[in-house]
Design an enzyme around this catalytic site. Structure first.
Site, PDB file in Angstrom:
ATOM      1  N   GLU A  36      17.471  58.241 -17.719  1.00 39.39           N
ATOM      2  CA  GLU A  36      16.250  59.014 -17.518  1.00 39.39           C
ATOM      3  C   GLU A  36      16.322  60.398 -18.150  1.00 39.39           C
ATOM      4  O   GLU A  36      15.477  61.243 -17.879  1.00 39.39           O
ATOM      5  CB  GLU A  36      15.922  59.110 -16.033  1.00 39.39           C
ATOM      6  CG  GLU A  36      15.587  57.755 -15.426  1.00 39.39           C
ATOM      7  CD  GLU A  36      14.982  57.852 -14.043  1.00 39.39           C
ATOM      8  OE1 GLU A  36      14.940  58.968 -13.481  1.00 39.39           O
ATOM      9  OE2 GLU A  36      14.540  56.814 -13.520  1.00 39.39           O
ATOM     10  N   LYS A  49       5.397  54.025  -6.580  1.00 37.78           N
ATOM     11  CA  LYS A  49       5.666  53.440  -7.900  1.00 37.78           C
ATOM     12  C   LYS A  49       4.718  52.259  -8.100  1.00 37.78           C
ATOM     13  O   LYS A  49       4.865  51.230  -7.427  1.00 37.78           O
ATOM     14  CB  LYS A  49       7.120  52.954  -7.985  1.00 37.78           C
ATOM     15  CG  LYS A  49       8.177  54.054  -7.894  1.00 37.78           C
ATOM     16  CD  LYS A  49       9.568  53.431  -7.872  1.00 37.78           C
ATOM     17  CE  LYS A  49      10.660  54.487  -7.910  1.00 37.78           C
ATOM     18  NZ  LYS A  49      12.017  53.880  -7.772  1.00 37.78           N
TER      19      LYS A  49
END
Length: 427
Positions: free
Chosen positions: A208, A339
């Site tokens: 990430e 999410k």
């Protein structure tokens, strides 16, 4: 046929930030607008998430998406063509009924979320408004830019298990605008890289974008994050707070928690004691999934003793409305990670967010480790006024595409429309 009637639905294989296949969907409507979206994918996954449909076999390590793309181009396209793209709830309900499984394993959660998000973009385009405005108008919200949560060091499943803790992040508490928040994080991120380079420990970035965690212990990473904040000229805990994603389900082994980097296994009570010690020693303002997804009692006990700290449920809740309602009833956590691909459709994602908001829990819209240039979540966080946004780090184009999209939205909304530190739980 109205101007918002769906004329075609198309799927294709594209590639995510880890070089793995994923699904892109396009939804075209009769007025000529085309909405497009790409499904993300997680490395650390809760067992209750919508299931991705992957091909298996040897190609791409079994991660191919030909089957999922075929579902988009076949049964999903046939189902949705000629329907009104403005009816998001109806489109999503139709896909859910066609799938007919509790985990979306027939059509594939990756196929469904790509189509659901693409339809959302098409509806906003047909209405000739930005996506964030369309989302806000749909639920009667006042749009605000979210407080960013940005990774400094990546660990866990995002960095080949180099450290046990998955994410070491920063929250720019002193920021008075979205642009200011990013500027603060840019300084701290660069400072952390300089510290690691000077110590001979900088070896690139994790999935990430956070610096690769070349530390001997988990706690060394937290201490280094504090040093990075100070080196950048900010006050730890005042100007910039630390957030942790423990992703404890990944550490679960038998009845305990295996810390491989530390060479020990902890009971639930010992895990709580270790994390509580960190809260006392460091300026930690937020902690995610401190215990495993099936350890509701231990999670509640941790939250009850954590004090004025945001405790987020991710694997525990998997953007599922009923699980969120359980968290509200038990007060197991005081914040919920949102999410979209965990839920599988935009309608279910919104239901989980609204259940959290109705129950007084803070909400954080989040990206996944496998991302793309798709910036839909920035609009979700802003239009739904989620309050917080967790994208990853301040590096790699799939992350920066989202931060930069936030700056464009901020320019349209104005600096005053920023959630700020008040978005964090406890509210």
């Amino acid at each position: 046929m109205t101007g918002t009637s769906i004329t075609s639905v198309r799927g294709r294989r594209v590639w995510d930030s880890r070089g793995r296949p994923t699904v892109e969907a396009e939804v075209a409507v009769s007025c000529g607008i085309v909405g497009r979206a790409i499904a993300p994918a997680g490395a650390s996954r809760g067992s209750g998430e919508a299931m991705e449909l992957r091909d298996g076999g040897t190609a791409f390590g079994g991660q191919g998406v030909d089957r999922a793309v075929a579902q988009v181009n076949g049964p999903i396209a046939a189902l949705l063509e000629r329907r009104d793209v403005a009816d998001q709830a109806g489109l999503d309900a139709a896909m859910i009924a066609l799938d007919g499984t509790p985990d979306k394993s027939k059509l594939g959660g990756n196929a469904m979320i790509a189509v659901s998000m693409a339809a959302l973009h098409a509806a906003a385009g047909a209405a000739r408004v930005p996506l964030w405005r369309h989302l806000a108008d749909t639920i009667g919200a006042t749009p605000r830019l979210p407080m960013p949560m940005i990774q400094i060091f990546g660990g866990g499943a995002h960095a080949a298990g180099r450290l046990d803790v998955q994410d070491f992040l920063m929250v720019p508490l002193a920021a008075d605008s979205f642009d200011h928040a990013l500027a603060i994080c840019a300084e701290v991120y660069a400072s952390a890289g300089k510290i690691m380079a000077d110590a001979g420990k900088r070896s690139g970035v994790a999935d990430e974008g956070g610096w690769w965690p070349n530390f001997d212990t988990n706690e060394e990473a937290i201490a280094t994050a504090v040093r990075a904040i100070e080196k950048a000229g900010f006050r730890p805990g005042e100007d910039v707070g630390i957030a942790l994603d423990i992703a404890a389900t990944e550490l679960r082994q038998g009845g305990g928690y295996r810390l491989r980097r530390e060479g020990k296994t902890l009971s639930g009570d010992e895990m709580i004691a270790m994390l509580t010690g960190w809260l006392k020693a460091y300026p930690i303002v937020s902690i995610e999934d401190p215990l495993a997804e099936d350890d509701w009692d231990a999670t509640w006990r941790f939250t009850a003793g954590a004090g004025q700290v945001q405790v987020i449920g991710d694997d525990l809740l998997v953007t599922n409305e009923m699980r969120v309602r359980r968290a509200v009833a038990t007060r197991a956590v005081n914040a919920v990670l949102i999410k979209p691909n965990q839920a599988g459709t935009i309608t279910e994602t919104l239901a989980a967010l609204q259940a959290a908001r109705d129950g007084g829990l803070a909400t954080i819209v989040s990206a996944r480790s496998g991302e793309s240039e798709d910036a839909t979540i920035v609009h979700l966080a802003t239009g739904w006024d989620a309050g917080q946004l967790k994208v990853g780090s301040f590096a790699r184009s799939e992350r920066m595409a989202k931060w930069n999209e936030g700056l464009r939205v901020a320019e349209a909304l104005g600096a005053a429309a920023f959630a700020g530190r008040k978005a964090l739980a406890p509210l």
